[in-house]
Design a protein around this motif. Structure first.
Motif, PDB file in Angstrom:
ATOM      1  N   GLU A 166       0.736  -1.244   0.047  1.00 35.35           N
ATOM      2  CA  GLU A 166       0.021  -0.020  -0.122  1.00 35.35           C
ATOM      3  C   GLU A 166       0.607   1.247   0.146  1.00 35.35           C
ATOM      4  O   GLU A 166       0.195   2.385  -0.233  1.00 35.35           O
ATOM      5  CB  GLU A 166      -0.842   0.114   1.253  1.00 35.35           C
ATOM      6  CG  GLU A 166      -2.150  -1.025   1.170  1.00 35.35           C
ATOM      7  CD  GLU A 166      -2.956  -0.891   2.449  1.00 35.35           C
ATOM      8  OE1 GLU A 166      -3.967  -1.575   2.384  1.00 35.35           O
ATOM      9  OE2 GLU A 166      -2.665  -0.452   3.337  1.00 35.35           O
ATOM     10  N   ALA A 238      -2.982   4.044   1.085  1.00 36.00           N
ATOM     11  CA  ALA A 238      -4.230   3.589   0.717  1.00 36.00           C
ATOM     12  C   ALA A 238      -5.139   3.471   1.846  1.00 36.00           C
ATOM     13  O   ALA A 238      -6.190   3.556   1.591  1.00 36.00           O
ATOM     14  CB  ALA A 238      -3.929   2.107   0.285  1.00 36.00           C
ATOM     15  N   THR A 387      -8.970  -2.946   0.009  1.00 36.32           N
ATOM     16  CA  THR A 387      -8.429  -2.269   1.213  1.00 36.32           C
ATOM     17  C   THR A 387      -8.877  -2.457   2.709  1.00 36.32           C
ATOM     18  O   THR A 387      -8.126  -2.555   3.598  1.00 36.32           O
ATOM     19  CB  THR A 387      -8.146  -0.628   0.900  1.00 36.32           C
ATOM     20  OG1 THR A 387      -7.870  -0.710  -0.426  1.00 36.32           O
ATOM     21  CG2 THR A 387      -7.309  -0.037   1.861  1.00 36.32           C
ATOM     22  N   SER A 456      -8.291   0.558  -4.215  1.00 36.05           N
ATOM     23  CA  SER A 456      -7.707   1.652  -4.257  1.00 36.05           C
ATOM     24  C   SER A 456      -7.271   2.374  -5.568  1.00 36.05           C
ATOM     25  O   SER A 456      -7.322   1.706  -6.533  1.00 36.05           O
ATOM     26  CB  SER A 456      -6.182   1.470  -3.542  1.00 36.05           C
ATOM     27  OG  SER A 456      -6.193   0.709  -2.378  1.00 36.05           O
TER      28      SER A 456
END
Length: 495
Positions: A166, A238, A387, A456
């Motif tokens: 991320e 993210a 996420t 994301s």
């Protein structure tokens, strides 16, 4: 209007709709220096896990004498390894606990907590008095320390994969995530190397008396360095973007939501971890014992060869991550699986020859294919999940599969060798797991290389990349329809 025109109109409408969902400000520009810092800080925790693995494995006989003196010979070693293996039982529990917290509180906070717990537990092992000093309390304290290590490790590796994936640009996620497995190799090399060095300098008697404690005590400064690095990290972009979107929502994703609405990626992930861990633990953990106990290869030579192989693997892992970004992680993994299917048996023929060079080349063939997974899995596995569930779902997937298949791989191989007297059992086990893996990877895994993570917006390294992304928002938001289906099912459940 004919069918073809309708499809074109629908396609244009779909692109316009997704373009409206994706704005310039949604795209994250990742500072590469910050991303590299994240790789180093998270890799530190993974290195500590395998540092502990290395020192415990190499000191297993000594630990047996210190904590289980009432037993002798193989029985003593069994108790020592049983205490080591017990940590695998609590890994899934730790994974679920820290994974759910990581999806609610953030990746950074949980990674700091798990690192402190790992370092503290490892330090405590070095401070526990011997059985001769406090009796049965000594092995009980050792068991408690191992349980703490296993519990914290459950949240450590999956959290590290999530955080790095991320925190890096989409087009460099493979090469940067591969740094996590470099930590694995560095930790194991450092742990096993320091035990070997101390044994050479101090001698067996001093190691048994007090020297064995030194490697465990080293965990304290390593942990402090790692904690400093992690406390100075920023939260993953993210996760921060997700939190902004969820500011007006009160409902958090539950364990039930993950198990019910994300079943397919959970199962796919478990099979990926299944063959990955079998290869990993067979090559790095089982092979030293195979060379020594099964093939009667010199113990010192065998350990030295494994250390040399691991040193050479470090750049190969990074190369695999680099090419995963270029041609796709899926292709790299498929190549590794096909290679194991075709060359596992020839590799063990060379390893069993007794010739130093042939043994080395046999080990290197297996190591290269393992490196193909180490360089790509840390970026592929987090991409399976959205996420809002990534940390928790990945923790469940990884730790259950690793505990069942990874931690038991050396035991299963040794047991089948004892039943069949065949030295090629490890090759058959690698081939079987690879055959299962190639089917799952080929038909059930969508290659995420160079694309945004599920749930994301795109993450880029340079501003000029933004214009290119906005020209094709459908490609950037490739996961939208999948997310919509899941959200609809959840809304139907709670309405």
């Amino acid at each position: 209007m004919d069918k073809e025109q309708k499809e074109k109109k629908h396609s244009r409408f779909s692109r316009k709709k997704k373009a409206a969902l994706l704005q310039k400000e949604d795209i994250t520009i990742v500072d590469t220096k910050v991303a590299k810092k994240a790789v180093v800080a998270t890799g530190m925790g993974n290195a500590m896990e395998w540092f502990d693995f290395g020192i415990y494995s190499y000191l297993a006989a000594t630990i047996g004498k210190i904590f289980f003196p009432e037993f002798t010979g193989p029985t003593q070693l069994v108790f020592s390894f049983a205490t080591f293996a017990i940590a695998f039982l609590v890994r899934p529990i730790g994974g679920m606990f820290f994974g759910m917290l990581g999806d609610r509180l953030g990746r950074k906070k949980i990674l700091a907590i798990t690192l402190v717990m790992m370092a503290f537990a490892t330090l405590c092992i070095g401070l526990i008095p011997s059985y001769h000093s406090i009796g049965i309390t000594a092995p009980i304290l050792l068991l408690v320390a191992r349980l703490i290590q296993g519990f914290s490790t459950g949240g450590e590796y999956s959290g590290a994969m999530t955080f790095i994936a991320e925190s890096t640009p989409d087009k460099k996620r493979g090469i940067m995530s591969s740094g996590l497995e470099v930590g694995t190799l560095v930790g194991y090399i450092f742990g096993s190397g320091i035990v070997t060095l101390l044994t050479f300098i101090l001698g067996s008697d001093s190691m048994l008396s007090w020297g064995w404690r030194i490697p465990f005590l080293i965990a304290a400064p390593i942990g402090l360095i790692g904690l400093y690095l992690r406390n100075n990290l920023e939260e993953s972009p993210a996760f921060e973007a997700m939190e902004k979107e969820k500011e007006n929502e009160n409902r958090h994703v539950s364990m039930k939501d993950i198990l019910v609405y994300h079943r397919k990626p959970l199962l796919v992930g478990m099979i990926l971890v299944f063959f990955y861990n079998i290869v990993d633990y067979t090559v790095l953990s089982y092979m030293p014992s195979h060379l020594n106990a099964v093939l009667n290869y010199g113990e010192t030579k065998g350990l030295l060869l494994i250390l040399i192989v691991m040193f050479i693997m470090i750049p190969i892992v990074l190369i695999m991550g680099y090419f995963g970004d270029r041609i796709g992680s899926k292709r790299i993994i498929q190549g590794g699986l096909i290679g194991l299917i075709l060359l596992s048996f020839p590799s063990f023929l060379m390893i069993g020859s007794g010739n130093n060079w042939l043994v080395f080349f046999g080990l290197m063939i297996l190591a290269v294919f393992l490196a193909s997974f180490q360089g790509t899995m840390p970026s592929l596995l987090p991409s399976l999940f959205f996420t809002d569930v990534r940390y928790g779902a990945l923790a469940i997937t990884y730790n259950i599969s690793a505990s069942i298949f990874g931690g038991t791989a050396p035991l299963v191989i040794a047991w089948f060798i004892s039943l069949t007297s065949s030295n090629f059992i490890p090759a058959y086990y690698l081939i079987l797991s690879s055959l299962i893996g190639i089917g799952v990877v080929t038909f059930l895994v969508k290659d995420p290389s160079g694309k945004p993570l599920r749930g994301s917006a795109p993450a880029v390294e340079e501003k000029q990349e933004i214009k290119e992304i906005l020209e094709d928002p459908e490609e950037a938001l490739w996961w939208t329809e999948e997310k919509k289906r899941i959200d609809n099912k959840i809304n139907e459940q709670y309405d």
